[in-house]
Scaffold this active site. Structure first.
Site, mmCIF file in Angstrom:
data_model
loop_
_atom_site.group_PDB
_atom_site.id
_atom_site.type_symbol
_atom_site.label_atom_id
_atom_site.label_comp_id
_atom_site.label_asym_id
_atom_site.label_seq_id
_atom_site.Cartn_x
_atom_site.Cartn_y
_atom_site.Cartn_z
ATOM 1 N N LYS A 69 25.659 -11.870 34.477
ATOM 2 C CA LYS A 69 26.619 -12.497 35.399
ATOM 3 C C LYS A 69 26.903 -13.966 35.083
ATOM 4 O O LYS A 69 28.012 -14.446 35.341
ATOM 5 C CB LYS A 69 26.136 -12.356 36.837
ATOM 6 C CG LYS A 69 26.268 -10.948 37.399
ATOM 7 C CD LYS A 69 25.962 -10.915 38.895
ATOM 8 C CE LYS A 69 26.238 -9.552 39.481
ATOM 9 N NZ LYS A 69 26.082 -9.531 40.949
ATOM 10 N N ASP A 105 31.594 -10.133 44.715
ATOM 11 C CA ASP A 105 30.437 -9.939 45.598
ATOM 12 C C ASP A 105 30.648 -10.671 46.921
ATOM 13 O O ASP A 105 30.327 -10.154 47.992
ATOM 14 C CB ASP A 105 29.157 -10.462 44.943
ATOM 15 C CG ASP A 105 28.637 -9.549 43.851
ATOM 16 O OD1 ASP A 105 28.872 -8.326 43.942
ATOM 17 O OD2 ASP A 105 27.992 -10.056 42.915
#
Length: 282
Positions: A69, A105
């Protein structure tokens, strides 16, 4: 009738195990009659740059999970404001040959709690100080809540670094406390630790007495679908939500970016139910 263009998408990470992401994305695509392929591509950390140049660049977009990420960021052409704020990307879209990183997210979290009728305001307690806790802390502060971070003694230094990052980026303050010292009532408790995840399903990150004072509880864990934390909340009559709707919502937001569609709460609820059934059958 316009031709439906098939999108080629993937999830990258390592390890990927028995990810439910392909099921979720295919189910979301079916809700909108979209045509796509969604594959799992397990990429070791050392191979990320090479695979980005030789394989990922042929995709229309891809999702990113641990451990890539943050490592994907320097390989991309630009970042969305939220991805830049967090320094982390979980969704990449190819836009006219350029690769743009997004963080869905955060939007997945916000839309999942909104759909469940859980407000982000007042005093919020977040357990943990990893990547998920960091995102929750930023979003709760941006929503106007007061945030307390509860961590193990061994994580106090890491938590203090997050506290300073928030001061620098948002000019806001968060309070730090030890997990075993949590006291008082909170409007919302968010578990961002792995405590309670299978196979250690009897564990709970907080004492039951602290949980029972909460206005609502959100547990980022979705396997099991009811953690010990959520069980305590349910038995006390406190609204609770696990992390599965957030997982589906972040996927839905990624699909919105890739395909220019908008998902309703009802559509996401149907896909969440499918994903929950799949998890229980495993």
């Amino acid at each position: 009738m316009a031709e439906v263009v098939k999108k080629h998408l993937a999830l990258i990470g390592c390890p990927l195990g028995h990810s439910v992401s392909p099921l979720i994305h295919q189910a979301l695509a079916a809700e909108k009659q979209l045509s796509l392929s969604y594959t799992l591509q397990e990429i070791p950390p050392a191979a990320l740059a090479e695979r980005f140049a030789t394989g990922l660049s042929a995709l229309d977009g891809f999702n990113v999970t641990i451990p890539h990420k943050t490592e994907i960021v320097p390989l991309l052409d630009s970042l969305s404001p939220r991805a830049a704020l967090f320094g982390a990307v979980n969704t990449v879209r190819r836009e006219e040959g350029r690769f743009v990183g997004y963080n869905t997210d955060c939007e997945g979290f916000l839309r999942s709690v909104k759909a469940a009728g859980i407000a982000i305001d007042g005093n919020v307690l977040i357990t943990g100080c990893g990547g998920a806790a960091r995102m929750f802390a930023f979003e709760c502060l941006l929503a106007g809540a007061q945030v307390t971070l509860a961590v193990r003694d061994s994580s106090l230094t890491k938590a203090a670094a997050l506290q300073q990052e928030i001061r620098d980026k948002l000019q806001k303050e968060i309070r730090l406390t030890a997990l075993q010292s949590v006291d008082g009532a909170y409007d919302l408790i968010i578990n961002a630790t792995p405590v309670g995840m299978a196979p250690h399903t009897d564990a709970c990150p907080l004492a039951a007495a602290a949980v029972k004072k909460a206005g609502a509880v959100f547990d980022a864990i979705y396997n099991p679908t009811e953690t010990q934390l959520l069980k305590i909340a349910r038995e006390a009559g406190i609204p609770g939500l696990n992390g599965l709707p957030m997982l589906v919502w972040q996927a839905a937001v990624a699909e919105e970016l890739w395909n220019g569609v908008t998902f309703t709460e009802e559509e996401v609820a149907r896909v969440t139910a499918l994903a929950e059934k799949e998890l229980k059958n495993r």
